[in-house]
Motif scaffolding. Structure first.
Motif, PDB file in Angstrom:
ATOM      1  N   LYS A  99       0.656  -1.162  -0.022  1.00 61.30           N
ATOM      2  CA  LYS A  99       0.056   0.095  -0.025  1.00 61.30           C
ATOM      3  C   LYS A  99       0.854   1.333   0.137  1.00 61.30           C
ATOM      4  O   LYS A  99       0.539   2.165  -0.594  1.00 61.30           O
ATOM      5  N   ASP A 100       1.989   1.096   0.766  1.00 64.30           N
ATOM      6  CA  ASP A 100       2.744   2.593   0.843  1.00 64.30           C
ATOM      7  C   ASP A 100       3.652   2.878  -0.521  1.00 64.30           C
ATOM      8  O   ASP A 100       3.442   3.844  -0.868  1.00 64.30           O
ATOM      9  N   LEU A 101       4.022   1.585  -1.141  1.00 65.21           N
ATOM     10  CA  LEU A 101       4.244   1.532  -2.702  1.00 65.21           C
ATOM     11  C   LEU A 101       3.491   2.135  -3.512  1.00 65.21           C
ATOM     12  O   LEU A 101       3.719   3.121  -4.256  1.00 65.21           O
ATOM     13  N   LEU A 102       2.279   1.709  -3.699  1.00 61.06           N
ATOM     14  CA  LEU A 102       0.946   2.209  -4.352  1.00 61.06           C
ATOM     15  C   LEU A 102       0.878   3.695  -4.235  1.00 61.06           C
ATOM     16  O   LEU A 102       0.794   4.433  -5.086  1.00 61.06           O
ATOM     17  N   SER A 103       0.936   3.942  -2.937  1.00 60.56           N
ATOM     18  CA  SER A 103       0.420   5.361  -2.654  1.00 60.56           C
ATOM     19  C   SER A 103       1.755   6.429  -3.166  1.00 60.56           C
ATOM     20  O   SER A 103       1.295   7.369  -3.740  1.00 60.56           O
ATOM     21  N   ALA A 104       2.808   5.884  -3.182  1.00 62.11           N
ATOM     22  CA  ALA A 104       4.028   6.725  -3.472  1.00 62.11           C
ATOM     23  C   ALA A 104       3.815   6.917  -4.943  1.00 62.11           C
ATOM     24  O   ALA A 104       3.828   7.848  -5.583  1.00 62.11           O
ATOM     25  N   ASN A 105       3.784   5.745  -5.649  1.00 67.91           N
ATOM     26  CA  ASN A 105       3.739   5.616  -7.140  1.00 67.91           C
ATOM     27  C   ASN A 105       2.369   6.341  -7.685  1.00 67.91           C
ATOM     28  O   ASN A 105       2.487   7.062  -8.793  1.00 67.91           O
ATOM     29  N   LEU A 312      -9.037 -15.282 -14.920  1.00 64.87           N
ATOM     30  CA  LEU A 312      -9.217 -13.775 -15.388  1.00 64.87           C
ATOM     31  C   LEU A 312     -10.215 -12.995 -14.129  1.00 64.87           C
ATOM     32  O   LEU A 312      -9.789 -11.903 -13.926  1.00 64.87           O
ATOM     33  N   ASN A 313     -11.039 -13.702 -13.470  1.00 62.53           N
ATOM     34  CA  ASN A 313     -11.820 -12.909 -12.654  1.00 62.53           C
ATOM     35  C   ASN A 313     -10.868 -12.566 -11.273  1.00 62.53           C
ATOM     36  O   ASN A 313     -11.104 -11.372 -10.853  1.00 62.53           O
ATOM     37  N   ALA A 314      -9.942 -13.751 -11.045  1.00 64.45           N
ATOM     38  CA  ALA A 314      -9.108 -13.396  -9.953  1.00 64.45           C
ATOM     39  C   ALA A 314      -8.243 -12.196 -10.088  1.00 64.45           C
ATOM     40  O   ALA A 314      -7.871 -11.219  -9.326  1.00 64.45           O
ATOM     41  N   THR A 315      -7.552 -12.138 -11.385  1.00 64.58           N
ATOM     42  CA  THR A 315      -6.953 -11.117 -11.740  1.00 64.58           C
ATOM     43  C   THR A 315      -7.198  -9.491 -11.851  1.00 64.58           C
ATOM     44  O   THR A 315      -7.038  -8.636 -11.540  1.00 64.58           O
ATOM     45  N   ALA A 316      -8.805  -9.873 -12.400  1.00 66.00           N
ATOM     46  CA  ALA A 316      -9.455  -8.323 -12.679  1.00 66.00           C
ATOM     47  C   ALA A 316      -9.820  -7.997 -11.030  1.00 66.00           C
ATOM     48  O   ALA A 316      -9.798  -6.637 -10.996  1.00 66.00           O
ATOM     49  N   LYS A 317     -10.030  -8.800 -10.251  1.00 67.07           N
ATOM     50  CA  LYS A 317     -10.456  -8.552  -8.951  1.00 67.07           C
ATOM     51  C   LYS A 317      -9.339  -7.523  -8.200  1.00 67.07           C
ATOM     52  O   LYS A 317      -9.436  -6.635  -7.474  1.00 67.07           O
ATOM     53  N   GLU A 318      -8.022  -8.293  -8.240  1.00 69.34           N
ATOM     54  CA  GLU A 318      -7.027  -7.365  -7.792  1.00 69.34           C
ATOM     55  C   GLU A 318      -6.723  -6.225  -8.330  1.00 69.34           C
ATOM     56  O   GLU A 318      -6.504  -5.267  -7.595  1.00 69.34           O
ATOM     57  N   LEU A 319      -7.325  -5.891  -9.831  1.00 65.59           N
ATOM     58  CA  LEU A 319      -6.984  -4.896 -10.320  1.00 65.59           C
ATOM     59  C   LEU A 319      -8.341  -3.796  -9.643  1.00 65.59           C
ATOM     60  O   LEU A 319      -7.876  -2.518  -9.591  1.00 65.59           O
ATOM     61  N   GLU A 320      -9.357  -4.080  -9.490  1.00 61.80           N
ATOM     62  CA  GLU A 320     -10.325  -3.398  -8.784  1.00 61.80           C
ATOM     63  C   GLU A 320      -9.777  -3.031  -7.294  1.00 61.80           C
ATOM     64  O   GLU A 320      -9.974  -1.860  -7.130  1.00 61.80           O
ATOM     65  N   GLU A 321      -9.088  -3.807  -6.691  1.00 60.63           N
ATOM     66  CA  GLU A 321      -8.664  -3.490  -5.376  1.00 60.63           C
ATOM     67  C   GLU A 321      -7.534  -2.551  -5.594  1.00 60.63           C
ATOM     68  O   GLU A 321      -7.696  -1.376  -4.733  1.00 60.63           O
ATOM     69  N   GLU A 322      -6.799  -2.562  -6.509  1.00 60.63           N
ATOM     70  CA  GLU A 322      -5.724  -1.616  -6.728  1.00 60.63           C
ATOM     71  C   GLU A 322      -6.282  -0.140  -7.059  1.00 60.63           C
ATOM     72  O   GLU A 322      -5.862   0.615  -6.481  1.00 60.63           O
ATOM     73  N   ARG A 323      -7.275  -0.358  -7.931  1.00 57.47           N
ATOM     74  CA  ARG A 323      -7.893   0.929  -8.132  1.00 57.47           C
ATOM     75  C   ARG A 323      -8.767   1.781  -6.906  1.00 57.47           C
ATOM     76  O   ARG A 323      -8.394   2.922  -6.647  1.00 57.47           O
ATOM     77  N   ALA A 324      -9.145   0.827  -6.066  1.00 54.09           N
ATOM     78  CA  ALA A 324      -9.874   1.352  -4.949  1.00 54.09           C
ATOM     79  C   ALA A 324      -8.817   2.059  -4.001  1.00 54.09           C
ATOM     80  O   ALA A 324      -8.911   2.970  -3.362  1.00 54.09           O
ATOM     81  N   GLU A 325      -7.574   1.269  -3.699  1.00 50.69           N
ATOM     82  CA  GLU A 325      -6.507   1.767  -3.074  1.00 50.69           C
ATOM     83  C   GLU A 325      -6.101   3.017  -3.646  1.00 50.69           C
ATOM     84  O   GLU A 325      -5.651   4.135  -2.822  1.00 50.69           O
ATOM     85  N   ALA A 326      -5.798   3.212  -4.766  1.00 52.58           N
ATOM     86  CA  ALA A 326      -5.302   4.478  -5.474  1.00 52.58           C
ATOM     87  C   ALA A 326      -6.128   5.441  -5.326  1.00 52.58           C
ATOM     88  O   ALA A 326      -5.697   6.472  -5.076  1.00 52.58           O
ATOM     89  N   ASN A 327      -7.360   5.102  -5.605  1.00 56.08           N
ATOM     90  CA  ASN A 327      -8.574   6.338  -5.371  1.00 56.08           C
ATOM     91  C   ASN A 327      -8.430   6.874  -3.789  1.00 56.08           C
ATOM     92  O   ASN A 327      -8.682   8.261  -3.687  1.00 56.08           O
ATOM     93  N   SER A 328      -8.157   5.968  -2.885  1.00 57.71           N
ATOM     94  CA  SER A 328      -8.249   6.414  -1.638  1.00 57.71           C
ATOM     95  C   SER A 328      -7.106   7.155  -1.325  1.00 57.71           C
ATOM     96  O   SER A 328      -7.329   8.208  -0.668  1.00 57.71           O
ATOM     97  N   VAL A 329      -5.947   6.933  -1.899  1.00 56.47           N
ATOM     98  CA  VAL A 329      -4.578   7.610  -1.781  1.00 56.47           C
ATOM     99  C   VAL A 329      -5.219   9.213  -2.528  1.00 56.47           C
ATOM    100  O   VAL A 329      -4.537  10.203  -1.649  1.00 56.47           O
ATOM    101  N   LEU A 330      -5.688   9.126  -3.704  1.00 60.55           N
ATOM    102  CA  LEU A 330      -5.710  10.401  -4.196  1.00 60.55           C
ATOM    103  C   LEU A 330      -6.841  11.383  -3.659  1.00 60.55           C
ATOM    104  O   LEU A 330      -6.787  12.570  -3.784  1.00 60.55           O
ATOM    105  N   GLU A 331      -7.850  10.645  -2.802  1.00 62.57           N
ATOM    106  CA  GLU A 331      -8.771  11.426  -2.145  1.00 62.57           C
ATOM    107  C   GLU A 331      -8.240  12.188  -1.032  1.00 62.57           C
ATOM    108  O   GLU A 331      -9.152  13.193  -0.342  1.00 62.57           O
ATOM    109  N   GLN A 332      -7.214  11.691  -0.471  1.00 60.51           N
ATOM    110  CA  GLN A 332      -6.738  12.314   0.906  1.00 60.51           C
ATOM    111  C   GLN A 332      -6.295  13.689   0.660  1.00 60.51           C
ATOM    112  O   GLN A 332      -5.677  13.911  -0.141  1.00 60.51           O
TER     113      GLN A 332
END
Ligand code: NAI
Length: 332
Positions: A99-105, A312-332
């Motif tokens: 999450k820290d890595l995602l947030s910085a990037n 396909l479903n598993a990797t799509a789910k991970e990408l949806e989770e990453e998008r949600a984490e990214a959005n939460s960083v950007l909203e801060q």
């Protein structure tokens, strides 16, 4: 000879860039008739290292390479850019959570998206290599609303090249005898390297790879895992991440995008999902594509069996989770 185009490489003082820049300057990506101006972006503490890279670029003495501009300013780097390799990213440090890595990037790719929006050509082709590549590409596109979404892609070509090489080794053929292996999803360990639609050209003619391998347990097990974990295996051995092969893959990706794919052949790219294959829209998902006139088309109509569907479903789910984490960083 054509007018020079501006090509941006970010993370230009890093190890992938070091292998990539020669390919660009030598004409193996944009072609031997296309001169280029290189815009090299890195962060201020790397400017001295970057000067050394610039000296080496001069010393290549290559005709196609015109201006070289090292800079720490995205406004300078992205000015009138026709193509951009977004390689620079914060590396994962010890003790750092995903999450820290995602947030910085995510913050880096927001700034670069805004700069692309303001300064680049509207037909700029953007390839994101820096991890998490798919989600970084999504964020970058989001902050560049004046540039079509189709102009943002993420790199899964290294995974495709790894998969192609592994199949060629298994079948004891040269690597170019294997075609149309697919990487679905995220450039992460949830990706699905799929050889079920691949072909191998044998002296007796073309054959589907599953028939030639004749070992579904290997294709669905060891092969998939080997490709998913190849990056980690290189890090374990080299104590540094894949750089030479990543740079080669970045060149392959951009060359196919620029010049087009050959008839009957497809390549994998992370692109903004349009809902093909039931994948949720608005994530950057790796699909098989064909390319003509600088435009890619997702290959349609491939049969997806139950095993593939779950992957396909598993990797799509991970990408949806990453998008949600990214959005939460950007909203801060
Ligand atoms: P590196 O650490 O050698 O170089 C990264 C460079 O980026 C450094 O010079 C750093 O100063 C620069 N940088 C950091 N923040 C920046 C910013 N805001 N603007 C411009 N430059 C910035 O790393 P390396 O080996 O070149 O890898 C780069 C990225 O590529 C990493 O995120 C790595 O995980 C990723 N990667 C992706 C692959 C893929 O298949 N998609 C394969 C291999 C690596």
């Amino acid at each position: 000879m054509a007018e020079p185009i501006n090509v941006v490489v970010t993370g230009a003082a890093g190890q992938i860039a070091y292998s990539l820049l020669y390919q660009l300057a030598a004409g193996s990506v944009f072609g031997p008739e296309q001169p280029i101006n290189l815009r090299l972006l890195d962060i201020p503490p790397m400017m001295e290292v970057l000067q050394g890279v610039v000296m080496e670029l001069d010393d290549l003495a290559l005709n196609l390479l015109r201006e070289v501009t090292p800079t720490a300013d995205p406004a300078v780097a992205f000015k009138d850019a026709a193509a951009a390799f977004l390689v620079g990213a914060m590396p994962r440090k010890q003790g750092m959570e995903r999450k820290d890595l995602l947030s910085a990037n995510v913050k880096i790719f927001k700034v670069q998206g805004e700069a692309l929006d303001k300064f680049a050509r509207k037909d700029v082709k953007v390839l994101v290599v820096g991890n998490p590549a798919n989600t970084n590409a999504l964020i970058c596109s989001h902050y560049a609303p004046s540039i079509p979404k189709e102009n943002f892609t993420a790199m899964t070509r290294l995974d495709q090249n790894r998969a192609q090489a592994a199949l060629a080794a298994r079948l004891s053929v040269q690597v170019d005898r294997v075609q149309n292996v697919i990487i679905w999803g995220n450039h992460s360990s949830t990706q699905y390297p799929d050889a079920h639609h691949a072909l191998v050209h044998l002296p007796t003619g073309a054959k589907p790879v599953p028939e030639a391998v004749n070992d579904d347990a290997w294709l669905n097990g060891e092969f998939v895992e080997k490709i998913q974990k190849r990056g980690a295996a290189v890090i374990a051995a080299r104590k540094m991440s894949s750089a030479m092969s990543a740079a080669k893959a970045a060149g392959d990706h951009m060359r196919d995008w620029w010049i087009g794919t050959r008839p009957g052949k497809w390549v994998s790219m992370g692109v903004v999902s349009d809902g093909s294959y039931g994948i949720p829209k608005d994530i950057v998902f790796s699909f098989p594509v064909t390319i003509k006139d600088h435009q890619f088309k997702i290959v349609q109509g491939l049969p997806i069996n139950e095993f593939a569907r779950a992957k396909l479903n598993a990797t799509a789910k991970e990408l949806e989770e990453e998008r949600a984490e990214a959005n939460s960083v950007l909203e801060q």
